[in-house]
Design an enzyme around this catalytic site. Structure first.
Site, PDB file in Angstrom:
ATOM      1  N   CYS A   1      40.701 -67.073 -28.468  1.00 15.05           N
ATOM      2  CA  CYS A   1      40.579 -67.803 -27.199  1.00 15.05           C
ATOM      3  C   CYS A   1      40.577 -69.291 -27.500  1.00 15.05           C
ATOM      4  CB  CYS A   1      39.345 -67.351 -26.406  1.00 15.05           C
ATOM      5  SG  CYS A   1      37.761 -67.685 -27.205  1.00 15.05           S
TER       6      CYS A   1
ATOM      7  N   ASN B   1      36.191 -69.970 -28.894  1.00 18.44           N
ATOM      8  CA  ASN B   1      35.531 -68.924 -29.703  1.00 18.44           C
ATOM      9  C   ASN B   1      34.019 -68.863 -29.452  1.00 18.44           C
ATOM     10  OD1 ASN B   1      35.147 -68.041 -33.241  1.00 18.44           O
ATOM     11  ND2 ASN B   1      35.582 -66.694 -31.536  1.00 18.44           N
TER      12      ASN B   1
ATOM     13  N   CYS C   1      33.073 -67.835 -25.889  1.00 20.96           N
ATOM     14  CA  CYS C   1      32.916 -67.001 -24.683  1.00 20.96           C
ATOM     15  C   CYS C   1      33.735 -65.704 -24.801  1.00 20.96           C
ATOM     16  CB  CYS C   1      33.308 -67.765 -23.425  1.00 20.96           C
ATOM     17  SG  CYS C   1      32.252 -69.199 -23.077  1.00 20.96           S
ATOM     18  N   ARG C   2      35.041 -65.803 -24.596  1.00 24.97           N
ATOM     19  CA  ARG C   2      35.848 -64.583 -24.464  1.00 24.97           C
ATOM     20  C   ARG C   2      36.078 -63.840 -25.770  1.00 24.97           C
ATOM     21  NH1 ARG C   2      40.544 -67.737 -21.514  1.00 24.97           N
ATOM     22  NH2 ARG C   2      39.685 -69.272 -22.961  1.00 24.97           N
ATOM     23  N   SER C   3      36.558 -64.548 -26.806  1.00 31.16           N
ATOM     24  CA  SER C   3      36.944 -63.805 -28.013  1.00 31.16           C
ATOM     25  C   SER C   3      35.758 -63.227 -28.792  1.00 31.16           C
ATOM     26  CB  SER C   3      37.877 -64.619 -28.917  1.00 31.16           C
ATOM     27  OG  SER C   3      37.255 -65.756 -29.439  1.00 31.16           O
TER      28      SER C   3
ATOM     29  N   ASP D   1      39.156 -68.059 -18.107  1.00 30.66           N
ATOM     30  CA  ASP D   1      38.152 -68.788 -18.880  1.00 30.66           C
ATOM     31  C   ASP D   1      36.884 -68.933 -18.041  1.00 30.66           C
ATOM     32  OD1 ASP D   1      36.662 -70.556 -20.315  1.00 30.66           O
ATOM     33  OD2 ASP D   1      38.278 -72.008 -20.611  1.00 30.66           O
TER      34      ASP D   1
END
Ligand code: 4NP
Length: 159
Positions: A8, A11, A13-15, A124
């Site tokens: 993401c 690195n 939040c999402r990934s 995001d």
């Protein structure tokens, strides 16, 4: 061994959440020792940091523990090491494609393609509220299940 890298922007939040989610599915499937999982960001801003507190809370609500993960940035060696490099949105995907060496044979795509959602980003959640993190969890879980099927097929084909 199959190696999966979630990518993401930051690195935090999402990934890292995808990493924690997919690792748990692998453990439940008894495949944790056959698949290596990692995550990174295309940007440098959060290197060395723990995941965002909102991501950690959302993970905890689903029984995942991502507190020990630390941010790192995408590096050239990742294109050699990993079999799958899975981007959360089009910007991350464009960064991967721009940095990918011509000889790279890795599977590079948007992660939600594995949820049957082609051309769809994991939005995001960084600049929004808690609900964005809940929505993120739903998307990551659906794609993780699809990715598990793909990885399982590859493992069976190679054994
Ligand atoms: P991520 O979210 O890419 O899912 O980790 C973000 C984290 C930080 C920033 C943007 C997105 N930032 O602008 O610092």
């Amino acid at each position: 061994m199959i190696r999966v890298l979630f990518v993401c922007l930051g690195n935090i939040c999402r990934s890292p959440t995808a990493e924690g989610m997919f690792r748990r599915l692998l453990e439940e499937a008894g495949l944790a020792d056959r698949v290596e999982v990692d995550s990174c960001g295309v940007g440098p801003w959060h290197v060395g940091e723990a995941p965002d507190p909102r991501a950690r809370r959302a993970a905890t609500r689903r029984g995942l523990d991502i507190d020990g993960l630390r941010g790192r940035q995408l590096e050239a060696a990742d294109f050699e090491c990993f079999d799958y490099l899975l981007a959360m949105d089009e910007d991350n995907l464009a960064a991967l494609q721009a940095q990918c060496p011509p000889e790279c044979r890795a599977h590079i795509d948007l992660f939600l393609a594995f949820a049957g959602l082609p051309d769809t980003p994991v939005p995001d959640p960084y600049f929004g509220g808690e609900q964005g993190f809940e929505d993120m969890m739903d998307l990551l879980e659906a794609a993780s299940r699809g990715l598990l099927d793909s990885v399982r097929e590859r493992l069976e084909a190679s054994s």
